[in-house]
Design an enzyme around this catalytic site. Sequence first.
Site, PDB file in Angstrom:
ATOM      1  CB  CYS A  67      12.869   8.464   8.170  1.00 38.10           C
ATOM      2  SG  CYS A  67      13.827   7.534   6.653  1.00 38.10           S
ATOM      3  CD  GLU A 113      10.512  11.863  11.748  1.00 36.68           C
ATOM      4  OE1 GLU A 113       9.307  11.484  12.434  1.00 36.68           O
ATOM      5  OE2 GLU A 113      11.568  11.053  11.633  1.00 36.68           O
ATOM      6  CD  GLU A 131      13.501   3.620   7.947  1.00 31.05           C
ATOM      7  OE1 GLU A 131      12.501   4.203   9.027  1.00 31.05           O
ATOM      8  OE2 GLU A 131      13.089   4.066   6.770  1.00 31.05           O
ATOM      9  CE  LYS A 164      -1.741   2.547   3.372  1.00 30.24           C
ATOM     10  NZ  LYS A 164      -1.840   4.024   2.905  1.00 30.24           N
TER      11      LYS A 164
HETATM   12  P1  NAI Z   1       1.970   7.404   8.733  1.00 25.99           P
HETATM   13  O1  NAI Z   1       2.130   6.677   9.879  1.00 25.99           O
HETATM   14  O2  NAI Z   1       0.931   7.641   9.010  1.00 25.99           O
HETATM   15  O3  NAI Z   1       2.432   6.705   7.057  1.00 25.99           O
HETATM   16  C1  NAI Z   1       2.950   6.391   7.101  1.00 25.99           C
HETATM   17  C2  NAI Z   1       1.681   5.178   6.176  1.00 25.99           C
HETATM   18  O4  NAI Z   1       0.849   4.164   6.969  1.00 25.99           O
HETATM   19  C3  NAI Z   1       1.232   5.895   5.140  1.00 25.99           C
HETATM   20  O5  NAI Z   1       1.125   5.218   3.879  1.00 25.99           O
HETATM   21  C4  NAI Z   1      -0.057   5.111   5.693  1.00 25.99           C
HETATM   22  O6  NAI Z   1      -1.515   5.148   5.022  1.00 25.99           O
HETATM   23  C5  NAI Z   1       0.037   4.226   6.795  1.00 25.99           C
HETATM   24  N1  NAI Z   1      -0.767   4.030   8.267  1.00 25.99           N
HETATM   25  C6  NAI Z   1      -1.219   4.890   8.660  1.00 25.99           C
HETATM   26  N2  NAI Z   1      -1.690   4.636  10.086  1.00 25.99           N
HETATM   27  C7  NAI Z   1      -1.620   3.392   9.311  1.00 25.99           C
HETATM   28  C8  NAI Z   1      -2.333   2.173  10.375  1.00 25.99           C
HETATM   29  N3  NAI Z   1      -3.061   2.374  11.990  1.00 25.99           N
HETATM   30  N4  NAI Z   1      -2.166   1.152  10.401  1.00 25.99           N
HETATM   31  C9  NAI Z   1      -1.457   0.787   9.171  1.00 25.99           C
HETATM   32  N5  NAI Z   1      -0.358   2.007   8.203  1.00 25.99           N
HETATM   33  C10 NAI Z   1      -1.647   3.155   8.582  1.00 25.99           C
HETATM   34  O7  NAI Z   1       2.852   9.416   8.521  1.00 25.99           O
HETATM   35  P2  NAI Z   1       1.895  10.045   8.216  1.00 25.99           P
HETATM   36  O8  NAI Z   1       0.589  10.858   9.400  1.00 25.99           O
HETATM   37  O9  NAI Z   1       2.143   9.854   7.108  1.00 25.99           O
HETATM   38  O10 NAI Z   1       2.822  11.594   8.607  1.00 25.99           O
HETATM   39  C11 NAI Z   1       3.283  11.832  10.345  1.00 25.99           C
HETATM   40  C12 NAI Z   1       4.457  12.262  11.101  1.00 25.99           C
HETATM   41  O11 NAI Z   1       5.573  11.185  10.143  1.00 25.99           O
HETATM   42  C13 NAI Z   1       5.518  12.933   9.771  1.00 25.99           C
HETATM   43  O12 NAI Z   1       5.190  14.322  10.244  1.00 25.99           O
HETATM   44  C14 NAI Z   1       7.156  12.352  10.193  1.00 25.99           C
HETATM   45  O13 NAI Z   1       7.368  12.519  11.424  1.00 25.99           O
HETATM   46  C15 NAI Z   1       7.162  10.496  10.096  1.00 25.99           C
HETATM   47  N6  NAI Z   1       6.899  10.014   9.089  1.00 25.99           N
HETATM   48  C16 NAI Z   1       8.024   9.379   9.248  1.00 25.99           C
HETATM   49  C17 NAI Z   1       8.103   8.848   8.210  1.00 25.99           C
HETATM   50  C18 NAI Z   1       9.753   7.771   7.823  1.00 25.99           C
HETATM   51  O14 NAI Z   1      10.173   7.280   6.507  1.00 25.99           O
HETATM   52  N7  NAI Z   1      10.212   7.449   9.064  1.00 25.99           N
HETATM   53  C19 NAI Z   1       7.125   8.775   6.791  1.00 25.99           C
HETATM   54  C20 NAI Z   1       6.051   9.077   6.988  1.00 25.99           C
HETATM   55  C21 NAI Z   1       5.949  10.104   8.334  1.00 25.99           C
END
Ligand code: NAI
Length: 777
Positions: free
Chosen positions: A297, A389, A263, A190
């Site tokens: 990240c 972050e 990750e 996804k």
């Molecule tokens: P997120 O962690 O919510 O989204 C990442 C992925 O997980 C997306 O595909 C989302 O649809 C999916 N997702 C969301 N909730 C889920 C759940 N309960 N179960 C399974 N999958 C789920 O990140 P978001 O809201 O887009 O960004 C929020 C903050 O997270 C950012 O400001 C940043 O600080 C951090 N982040 C860190 C990342 C990294 O590479 N370490 C990447 C994206 C966000």
Amino acid sequence: MSIRDIFESMDYGPAPESAGDALTWIVDQGSRFGHFIGGVFTDPGETFETRNPATGEVLAEVTQAAQADVDAAVAAARAAQPGWEALGGPGRARYLYALARLVQKHARLFAVLETLDGGKPVREARDIDVPLVARHFSYHAGCAQLMETQLPGQRALGVCGQIVPWNFPLLMLAWKVAPALATGNTVVLKPAEWTSLTALLFADICRQAGLPEGVVNIVTGDGAVGEMIVGAPVDKIAFTGSTEVGRRIRAATAGTGKALTLELGGKSPYIVFEDADLDSAVEGLVDAIWFNGGQVCCAGSRLLVQEGVAEAFHDKLKTRMAKLRVGDPLDKCIDMGAIVDPVQRDRIAALVEGCEGEVHRAGPVPEGCFYPPTLITGLSAASPLMQEEIFGPVLVSTTFRTPSEAVQLANGTRYGLAASVWSENINTALDVAPKLAAGVVWVNGANMFDAAAPFGGVRESGFGREGGLDGLRAYTRDEGAAPRLEAVEPFGGEAAEPEPVDRTAKLYIGGRQARPDGGYARLVHDPEGRLIGQVPIANRKDLRNAVEAARGAAGWAGATAHNRAQVLFYIGENLSARAGEFAEAIDRMTGGSDGAREVAASVDRLFSAAAWADKFEGRVAPVPMRGAALAMREPCGVIGALCPDEAPLLGLVSVMAPAIAMGNRVVLVASEPFPLAATDFYQVLETSDVPGGVVNILTGAHEELAPVLGAHFDVEAVWSFSSSDVSGAVERAAAESLKRTWVNHGRGRDWFGPAGEGRAFLEAATEVKTVWIPYGA
Ligand code: NAI
């Protein structure tokens, strides 16, 4: 702009990339996308819009998956998996290589589409993201080709659910899909809801490559769809995204037996020593924090600069910031594009708003979904902006005086993803690198990645590695099904008073025998119901004391591998000297006749671990740039383990020996039904030069102690081989601290055979730290 203007200003002129082909591709697909399941695109269902953040324009509509879509995708992946694995490594390699070639062939289309959907500069998408994607597929084509020799005895896990974020939509897809496919798994992936388009283009590429139906399935939608995948009957979840969601996924998969790699976020330090090449360090910092607008990240988002050069460095940095060009991401001459979505831009703005530091913004930036490169100074180390972050182009900065203060500040967050160290002095750089709590360290560099170099974090940055052989192993399991494990019950008995009891055992904490806090003991009977001993029932306070003792023995990690081997040989020798006595006690306690064999195997295991202590090596990854990536093996720290019941002495030794051989300290909870072999073992440890606190042993109820170990913030990893059903409890409790776990999920192992030792134990006992160093001409 006239030529004269250009000469006078020396400014870059605009160099826009055409969006034509990418927009045509979207229109050709009907501008409304369904999922990619079983090799075909489904009809669009309930859709949502995906926009170009730089302009706000709607690019296309994407379908929000329903449960039935996820079910269909998992079923397609399940049906395709045996055939895909049966193709064999070389058969799969052909497809992976074809995917690499097709990504290269459509590189420009991928790059422009990525930029349109996510707002990153096309220069980055074209020069970094897409070439790395092709490199990933081609590296993993090689991994598939060599799987039988590189990973002997390993098989695919089955169906993998993969959830990726929006910051590197296609690259994260490649990081997840390539190793999974190479090892014979099939996937349901996804993409993030803001950036689904390149994953759908990739699906199109899979069709062009003739990939068998159902090997790659892509479903789109938001976090709710992610949750459906996590809850689906898959064999592994691989997730990249926020720490908060990672924690939820850990809790949701606890006890299910699904493999998991996470990750997660970071707040990576960027350390500049006064003997650094300051100009290079400024350029490196541009890459560290303004690459992809800081939405990375492992962004070097915390500048730590040595006091003597802090002012000069900040001046240079501000001068450089003033020259950063923020604007249309399709313009090849800009440095920073749009923020992925107005929601994220507002999140960044809200975090910076009202902070107590001094905020320096480089401007101007265009109207819309843009945020300027920002530097914040004058924050205290504990300030939220120093700890949390931000995931945007915002750098926080502080100063340090000595290398040890730099290390202390660098390690002073809950994360541990990456770090950069800048110094022209090889001694300083290579002295500091091993002290940093980070999965990746770049010496005089930042944000370098390669398919051959393991990437991943420690602490709340998650666990598991992607890339290299370690990344590959995370998609495999041992061949052959492990036997189901029946809970082993202790023998009961009538006797209330000890008859010929040798002694009342204590706990073993910090190298000493310690009375239990609660003062309770359990009677241990033989199969005939005769009382043969008493052992203390450790409570959470005892466990905490044991962890504290283990933490206090941190010097063990610094002991040379040779020294650790000597101690293990010595333990083996001392056990051997008392073999008869131990064998008799084991037979008496278990009612078996295998005691002598068990003691002999335990001695052998101690010798094996001693042998491995200085032979379980890291690797040097040959990365395609002027440098080398050293994949070093470091001890995890403190490992808590619930020991097996099938072989009370051999089990304990099999767990303890590889862990301490690799430099860890352990808190072992002895077999609950058969604890006396462990309590007798104290004396062997006491006479074998094991420094106090390196091995701590408790007796007590596994069900009570398992969640306490899992939740303890000063324990880095928890293993369970208990026959009690505690795997789920350990994993659930570990969700808060995000520690690594290795649990049996009700499966046994043959402790006497090869399954009782070797690579799996040594890998579980170590973290890979990838240290990138300049090397070569
Ligand atoms: P997120 O962690 O919510 O989204 C990442 C992925 O997980 C997306 O595909 C989302 O649809 C999916 N997702 C969301 N909730 C889920 C759940 N309960 N179960 C399974 N999958 C789920 O990140 P978001 O809201 O887009 O960004 C929020 C903050 O997270 C950012 O400001 C940043 O600080 C951090 N982040 C860190 C990342 C990294 O590479 N370490 C990447 C994206 C966000």
